[in-house]
Design a protein around this motif. Sequence first.
Motif, PDB file in Angstrom:
ATOM      1  N   ALA A   1       0.825  -1.210   0.000  1.00  0.00           N
ATOM      2  CA  ALA A   1       0.000   0.000   0.000  1.00  0.00           C
ATOM      3  C   ALA A   1       0.859   1.259   0.000  1.00  0.00           C
ATOM      4  CB  ALA A   1      -0.925  -0.009   1.219  1.00  0.00           C
ATOM      5  N   ALA A   2       1.952   1.256   0.772  1.00  0.00           N
ATOM      6  CA  ALA A   2       2.840   2.415   0.821  1.00  0.00           C
ATOM      7  C   ALA A   2       3.483   2.672  -0.534  1.00  0.00           C
ATOM      8  CB  ALA A   2       3.912   2.201   1.896  1.00  0.00           C
ATOM      9  N   PHE A   3       3.934   1.609  -1.199  1.00  0.00           N
ATOM     10  CA  PHE A   3       4.535   1.767  -2.519  1.00  0.00           C
ATOM     11  C   PHE A   3       3.508   2.275  -3.520  1.00  0.00           C
ATOM     12  CE2 PHE A   3       5.844   0.186  -6.702  1.00  0.00           C
ATOM     13  CZ  PHE A   3       7.142   0.647  -6.755  1.00  0.00           C
ATOM     14  N   PHE A   4       2.304   1.741  -3.479  1.00  0.00           N
ATOM     15  CA  PHE A   4       1.222   2.174  -4.361  1.00  0.00           C
ATOM     16  C   PHE A   4       0.926   3.667  -4.182  1.00  0.00           C
ATOM     17  CE2 PHE A   4      -3.440   2.895  -4.349  1.00  0.00           C
ATOM     18  CZ  PHE A   4      -3.683   2.805  -5.721  1.00  0.00           C
ATOM     19  N   LEU A   5       0.778   4.105  -2.944  1.00  0.00           N
ATOM     20  CA  LEU A   5       0.468   5.507  -2.680  1.00  0.00           C
ATOM     21  C   LEU A   5       1.623   6.421  -3.061  1.00  0.00           C
ATOM     22  CD1 LEU A   5      -1.327   5.131   0.776  1.00  0.00           C
ATOM     23  CD2 LEU A   5      -2.386   5.560  -1.451  1.00  0.00           C
ATOM     24  N   ALA A   6       2.853   5.955  -2.867  1.00  0.00           N
ATOM     25  CA  ALA A   6       4.016   6.766  -3.228  1.00  0.00           C
ATOM     26  C   ALA A   6       4.074   6.983  -4.738  1.00  0.00           C
ATOM     27  CB  ALA A   6       5.297   6.089  -2.737  1.00  0.00           C
ATOM     28  N   VAL A   7       3.765   5.947  -5.521  1.00  0.00           N
ATOM     29  CA  VAL A   7       3.757   6.102  -6.979  1.00  0.00           C
ATOM     30  C   VAL A   7       2.651   7.065  -7.399  1.00  0.00           C
ATOM     31  CG1 VAL A   7       3.475   4.907  -9.186  1.00  0.00           C
ATOM     32  CG2 VAL A   7       4.759   3.826  -7.338  1.00  0.00           C
ATOM     33  N   LEU A   8       1.520   7.026  -6.705  1.00  0.00           N
ATOM     34  CA  LEU A   8       0.434   7.967  -7.010  1.00  0.00           C
ATOM     35  C   LEU A   8       0.844   9.409  -6.772  1.00  0.00           C
ATOM     36  CD1 LEU A   8      -2.828   6.260  -5.653  1.00  0.00           C
ATOM     37  CD2 LEU A   8      -2.126   6.560  -8.016  1.00  0.00           C
ATOM     38  N   ARG A   9       1.825   9.620  -5.921  1.00  0.00           N
ATOM     39  CA  ARG A   9       2.286  10.981  -5.620  1.00  0.00           C
ATOM     40  C   ARG A   9       3.239  11.530  -6.680  1.00  0.00           C
ATOM     41  NH1 ARG A   9       0.992  14.356  -1.212  1.00  0.00           N
ATOM     42  NH2 ARG A   9       3.196  14.618  -0.714  1.00  0.00           N
ATOM     43  N   LEU A  10       3.743  10.662  -7.549  1.00  0.00           N
ATOM     44  CA  LEU A  10       4.655  11.115  -8.600  1.00  0.00           C
ATOM     45  C   LEU A  10       3.885  11.814  -9.706  1.00  0.00           C
ATOM     46  CD1 LEU A  10       6.967   7.970  -9.016  1.00  0.00           C
ATOM     47  CD2 LEU A  10       7.352   9.972  -7.572  1.00  0.00           C
ATOM     48  N   ARG A  11       4.603  12.581 -10.517  1.00  0.00           N
ATOM     49  CA  ARG A  11       4.003  13.175 -11.704  1.00  0.00           C
ATOM     50  C   ARG A  11       3.757  12.076 -12.742  1.00  0.00           C
ATOM     51  NH1 ARG A  11       8.456  16.098 -10.683  1.00  0.00           N
ATOM     52  NH2 ARG A  11       9.449  15.375 -12.602  1.00  0.00           N
ATOM     53  N   ALA A  12       2.844  12.322 -13.660  1.00  0.00           N
ATOM     54  CA  ALA A  12       2.473  11.304 -14.643  1.00  0.00           C
ATOM     55  C   ALA A  12       3.677  10.858 -15.464  1.00  0.00           C
ATOM     56  CB  ALA A  12       1.369  11.836 -15.556  1.00  0.00           C
ATOM     57  N   GLU A  13       4.529  11.801 -15.857  1.00  0.00           N
ATOM     58  CA  GLU A  13       5.697  11.427 -16.656  1.00  0.00           C
ATOM     59  C   GLU A  13       6.684  10.597 -15.848  1.00  0.00           C
ATOM     60  OE1 GLU A  13       6.176  15.794 -15.355  1.00  0.00           O
ATOM     61  OE2 GLU A  13       4.618  14.475 -16.169  1.00  0.00           O
ATOM     62  N   GLN A  14       6.728  10.803 -14.529  1.00  0.00           N
ATOM     63  CA  GLN A  14       7.598   9.987 -13.688  1.00  0.00           C
ATOM     64  C   GLN A  14       7.061   8.561 -13.547  1.00  0.00           C
ATOM     65  OE1 GLN A  14       7.659  12.696 -10.194  1.00  0.00           O
ATOM     66  NE2 GLN A  14       9.882  12.571 -10.358  1.00  0.00           N
ATOM     67  N   VAL A  15       5.738   8.444 -13.467  1.00  0.00           N
ATOM     68  CA  VAL A  15       5.128   7.117 -13.398  1.00  0.00           C
ATOM     69  C   VAL A  15       5.446   6.329 -14.667  1.00  0.00           C
ATOM     70  CG1 VAL A  15       2.956   5.860 -13.208  1.00  0.00           C
ATOM     71  CG2 VAL A  15       3.282   7.949 -11.900  1.00  0.00           C
TER      72      VAL A  15
END
Length: 438
Positions: free
Chosen positions: A124-138
Amino acid sequence: MSDRPSEWDKYLLGSVLVISLLIGGGTASGLYTDTLIQVVAIISAAAVFSQNSGQKIPRSVLWVLIFALALAVLQIVPLPTAIFNELRPELLLGDAWIGESRFRFISVGVGRTVESLLYLLAAAAFFLAVLRLRAEQVSALLPFFLMGVICNGLAGAIQYSLSDNVAIAGLLPFTINAGLFANRNHFAALLFVSIPFVVYYGLFRGHLLSCSLGLITLLLLLLAAGSRAGILIGLAITVLSIVFLSARSRVSGLSILAIFIALSVYTIGAWTKIDVEALDPAFGRGEFARTTMEGIKDNWATGVGFGNFQKAYQIYERESMIFQQYVNHAHNEYLEIAFEGGVPAILLMAGYFALLLAALARVRRDPLQKAAFLAVSFLLIHSLVDYPLRTEALATTFAYMNAIIFHQGFAERFSRKSEMIEIDHNGDKLLVPIGTSS
């Protein structure tokens, strides 16, 4: 001073993704490699959350995660014994709290539930952290994932070129049997979930030739792995990836036709690997499902506690089905979760599926999100006959792909593109706002 935003968070989460794919292929409990991945994932997520971000996390997704974590915590909270008297058999009353029979835990094995809670918290922590990135970073995390897939593919290719069955012991705390995984079915799952992204790179990133070779390699490795579900799902996901992703690409129809011809040849090879009579022998998934459902009926209200399937399953096992080998999982993720979590876990699964279906309307506009949706969908289908999400490698992969699906930045980027026009400037294609001149 440069106005360019920092990229350290992308590299940090990308490193977690690669590490999980390299050492997170074990299925046994208590592996130090899994604990290492979980600790690194939580610390990395905390570092990402320590900085300000303009990306918002969907509230509905956040609530599902909160309820999932709360359910796991509730299973290790001491509750009055009277609550359990009418809800489960006496053999499954759960451990007493510090020697007092007046209070017991929902979980029949608190240690395993704590282990499962850490597992869920890290994902869950990894999932939420990726959601915090900008779209181009994802999007930029995708090469990290493919790097891990390539390493597993190379390991698998070396193994299968030497012998039909090469087990590597001593390198990791579990025996490597396929790629860098302990289970060949989970290795196959990693291969087929990467197929939509390989197709995406070929159709939208201009790497058609190299990605076609990569696709052929993945399909051959699936055949070599010998996972029946992996072979069938690999074929289906390849066809659907080409059909759904090619609609918006600029690849010619002849190229698509050539790929379908190659898939036809692959289908012939795949069929020869599948023996229908061996799909479910007497001591197989059908028996596992029947026994698990018996356990669900007796523990429908609370479940037996996450991580306790193996311990509770033995109580319901028929005497004629007891052999030297024991059943460690139901080989059906949904039945196992229902057995361990009861009705609350079933409701959480229903809530997640509702969110996933609702996201389908949004992701159809972005090819990367469509690829992630296909990968997640087939991983969930594979979970009907196996337990791929019980490995750290695939759990982290699953979290990353869900982050792609639910990330709101892709929709914002699409709306910005719709307000711009592509022009030719000195041989280069540029996007400029509508109403301005070059």
